[in-house]
Design a protein around this motif. Structure first.
Motif, mmCIF file in Angstrom:
data_model
loop_
_atom_site.group_PDB
_atom_site.id
_atom_site.type_symbol
_atom_site.label_atom_id
_atom_site.label_comp_id
_atom_site.label_asym_id
_atom_site.label_seq_id
_atom_site.Cartn_x
_atom_site.Cartn_y
_atom_site.Cartn_z
ATOM 1 N N ILE A 10 0.867 -1.180 0.000
ATOM 2 C CA ILE A 10 0.000 0.000 0.000
ATOM 3 C C ILE A 10 0.903 1.228 0.000
ATOM 4 C CG2 ILE A 10 -1.943 -1.172 1.128
ATOM 5 C CD1 ILE A 10 -0.992 0.107 3.789
ATOM 6 N N PRO A 11 0.366 2.396 -0.349
ATOM 7 C CA PRO A 11 1.208 3.604 -0.405
ATOM 8 C C PRO A 11 1.999 3.863 0.887
ATOM 9 C CG PRO A 11 -0.892 4.043 -1.462
ATOM 10 C CD PRO A 11 -1.003 2.667 -0.835
ATOM 11 N N ALA A 12 1.448 3.511 2.033
ATOM 12 C CA ALA A 12 2.146 3.743 3.307
ATOM 13 C C ALA A 12 3.417 2.907 3.438
ATOM 14 C CB ALA A 12 1.205 3.458 4.474
ATOM 15 N N ASP A 13 3.572 1.869 2.606
ATOM 16 C CA ASP A 13 4.772 1.019 2.634
ATOM 17 C C ASP A 13 5.932 1.618 1.851
ATOM 18 O OD1 ASP A 13 3.391 -1.031 4.049
ATOM 19 O OD2 ASP A 13 2.601 -1.816 2.146
ATOM 20 N N ALA A 14 5.680 2.653 1.080
ATOM 21 C CA ALA A 14 6.679 3.175 0.145
ATOM 22 C C ALA A 14 7.981 3.596 0.825
ATOM 23 C CB ALA A 14 6.105 4.331 -0.663
ATOM 24 N N GLU A 41 8.995 8.137 -6.616
ATOM 25 C CA GLU A 41 9.125 7.080 -7.628
ATOM 26 C C GLU A 41 8.620 5.740 -7.081
ATOM 27 O OE1 GLU A 41 12.969 8.329 -10.303
ATOM 28 O OE2 GLU A 41 13.325 7.767 -8.205
ATOM 29 N N THR A 42 8.922 5.469 -5.830
ATOM 30 C CA THR A 42 8.472 4.221 -5.212
ATOM 31 C C THR A 42 6.954 4.201 -5.084
ATOM 32 O OG1 THR A 42 10.568 4.072 -4.023
ATOM 33 C CG2 THR A 42 8.753 2.726 -3.199
ATOM 34 N N GLU A 43 6.378 5.299 -4.642
ATOM 35 C CA GLU A 43 4.916 5.394 -4.568
ATOM 36 C C GLU A 43 4.295 5.195 -5.947
ATOM 37 O OE1 GLU A 43 4.524 8.528 -0.830
ATOM 38 O OE2 GLU A 43 4.704 9.312 -2.873
ATOM 39 N N GLY A 44 4.931 5.764 -6.967
ATOM 40 C CA GLY A 44 4.441 5.616 -8.336
ATOM 41 C C GLY A 44 4.478 4.176 -8.810
ATOM 42 N N GLY A 45 5.519 3.446 -8.439
ATOM 43 C CA GLY A 45 5.621 2.037 -8.811
ATOM 44 C C GLY A 45 4.529 1.200 -8.189
ATOM 45 N N ILE A 46 4.226 1.464 -6.934
ATOM 46 C CA ILE A 46 3.141 0.749 -6.257
ATOM 47 C C ILE A 46 1.810 1.069 -6.935
ATOM 48 C CG2 ILE A 46 1.847 0.529 -4.096
ATOM 49 C CD1 ILE A 46 4.540 1.162 -2.644
ATOM 50 N N GLU A 48 1.244 2.189 -10.030
ATOM 51 C CA GLU A 48 1.162 1.648 -11.390
ATOM 52 C C GLU A 48 0.876 0.152 -11.365
ATOM 53 O OE1 GLU A 48 3.580 1.194 -15.585
ATOM 54 O OE2 GLU A 48 4.528 2.305 -13.957
ATOM 55 N N SER A 49 1.558 -0.580 -10.484
ATOM 56 C CA SER A 49 1.301 -2.016 -10.380
ATOM 57 C C SER A 49 -0.155 -2.280 -10.018
ATOM 58 C CB SER A 49 2.226 -2.649 -9.338
ATOM 59 O OG SER A 49 3.547 -2.673 -9.812
ATOM 60 N N SER A 50 -0.661 -1.537 -9.077
ATOM 61 C CA SER A 50 -2.051 -1.703 -8.651
ATOM 62 C C SER A 50 -3.000 -1.403 -9.807
ATOM 63 C CB SER A 50 -2.336 -0.779 -7.468
ATOM 64 O OG SER A 50 -3.682 -0.882 -7.079
ATOM 65 N N ALA A 51 -2.757 -0.312 -10.527
ATOM 66 C CA ALA A 51 -3.631 0.083 -11.632
ATOM 67 C C ALA A 51 -3.637 -0.959 -12.752
ATOM 68 C CB ALA A 51 -3.198 1.442 -12.183
ATOM 69 N N ARG A 52 -2.518 -1.633 -12.962
ATOM 70 C CA ARG A 52 -2.421 -2.628 -14.038
ATOM 71 C C ARG A 52 -2.842 -4.033 -13.578
ATOM 72 N NH1 ARG A 52 1.484 -1.734 -18.525
ATOM 73 N NH2 ARG A 52 1.826 0.508 -18.653
ATOM 74 N N GLY A 53 -3.104 -4.175 -12.290
ATOM 75 C CA GLY A 53 -3.487 -5.489 -11.771
ATOM 76 C C GLY A 53 -2.308 -6.420 -11.565
ATOM 77 N N GLY A 67 10.718 -6.883 3.496
ATOM 78 C CA GLY A 67 11.093 -7.183 2.121
ATOM 79 C C GLY A 67 9.918 -6.913 1.216
ATOM 80 N N TYR A 68 10.202 -6.920 -0.082
ATOM 81 C CA TYR A 68 9.135 -6.702 -1.049
ATOM 82 C C TYR A 68 9.470 -7.406 -2.352
ATOM 83 C CZ TYR A 68 12.078 -3.167 -3.316
ATOM 84 O OH TYR A 68 13.099 -2.523 -3.969
ATOM 85 N N ALA A 69 8.438 -7.644 -3.139
ATOM 86 C CA ALA A 69 8.603 -8.283 -4.440
ATOM 87 C C ALA A 69 7.478 -7.803 -5.345
ATOM 88 C CB ALA A 69 8.538 -9.805 -4.299
ATOM 89 N N TYR A 70 7.797 -7.686 -6.622
ATOM 90 C CA TYR A 70 6.752 -7.317 -7.569
ATOM 91 C C TYR A 70 7.047 -7.926 -8.925
ATOM 92 C CZ TYR A 70 10.057 -3.602 -8.948
ATOM 93 O OH TYR A 70 11.164 -2.907 -9.355
ATOM 94 N N ALA A 71 6.010 -7.974 -9.759
ATOM 95 C CA ALA A 71 6.135 -8.474 -11.122
ATOM 96 C C ALA A 71 5.601 -7.411 -12.069
ATOM 97 C CB ALA A 71 5.351 -9.770 -11.298
ATOM 98 N N THR A 72 6.365 -7.142 -13.107
ATOM 99 C CA THR A 72 5.955 -6.208 -14.149
ATOM 100 C C THR A 72 6.150 -6.881 -15.503
ATOM 101 O OG1 THR A 72 8.175 -5.249 -14.252
ATOM 102 C CG2 THR A 72 6.582 -4.156 -12.818
ATOM 103 N N GLN A 73 5.461 -6.371 -16.508
ATOM 104 C CA GLN A 73 5.631 -6.941 -17.840
ATOM 105 C C GLN A 73 7.105 -6.904 -18.211
ATOM 106 O OE1 GLN A 73 2.677 -5.864 -20.800
ATOM 107 N NE2 GLN A 73 4.266 -5.828 -22.373
#
Length: 178
Positions: A10-14, A41-46, A48-53, A67-73
């Motif tokens: 969530i944005p508070a994790d940025a 930039e970190t808030e933006g990444g969170i 964008e990921s949310s908006a794209r599902g 820790g954190y992990a994410y997947a992007t195209q």
């Protein structure tokens, strides 16, 4: 050791995410960035990921992001729409405690649910712990690019690893590229 909970970022994790990443940028070779991402930039990444599902996860212990992990195209071109790239970073004081495994395990399922059929790990610096983690969860070696990065006065390789998600390439993707 406290139990690890994996949840959507969530944005508070940025702030915590940015701090973890900054450490890895300044002291490690897993990222080829030389300047840490800003909080914005970190808030933006969170966002964008949310908006794209797409999944953007954090691992939490006692209310603290560890820790954190994410997947992007994987690439921007439409034909890559069913392939994602993962990123995983763990707080430096909590490495080798199962946090990366918990994050990557959850990320695999959520990336599949988001419609991805292949996941690529692009492992900067050929980090042995990251290679081992990915291999433990079923990723296969897909290639090595030698001396493609330079950081801390030395040349660095990048290792590619790959895993099929769900039906992989045995069936058409959920959505054909446009």
């Amino acid at each position: 050791m406290a139990a690890t909970a994996v949840r959507q970022a969530i944005p508070a994790d940025a702030s915590a995410i940015a701090a973890i990443y900054a450490h890895h940028v300044r002291h490690g070779t897993a990222s080829f960035d030389t300047v840490p991402r800003s909080l914005v930039e970190t808030e933006g990444g969170i966002a964008e990921s949310s908006a794209r599902g797409w999944p953007f996860l954090v691992a939490e212990q006692d209310g603290q992001v560890m820790g954190y992990a994410y997947a992007t195209q994987f690439r921007d071109r439409p034909a890559y729409g069913s392939t994602c790239e993962n990123s995983i970073y763990v707080h430096p004081d909590r490495q080798s405690q199962g946090i990366g495994k918990a994050l990557l395990g959850a990320l695999l399922g959520q990336a599949q649910a988001a419609g991805f059929r292949q996941m690529i790990a692009v492992i900067g610096g050929g980090e042995p712990a990251s290679v081992a983690l990915h291999a433990r969860l079923g990723f296969q070696h897909a290639g090595r690019m030698q001396s493609v990065g330079r950081k801390f006065g030395r040349w660095l390789d990048t290792i590619y690893m790959q895993i099929a998600l769900g039906a992989g390439d045995s069936a058409p993707p959920l959505k054909e590229p446009q």
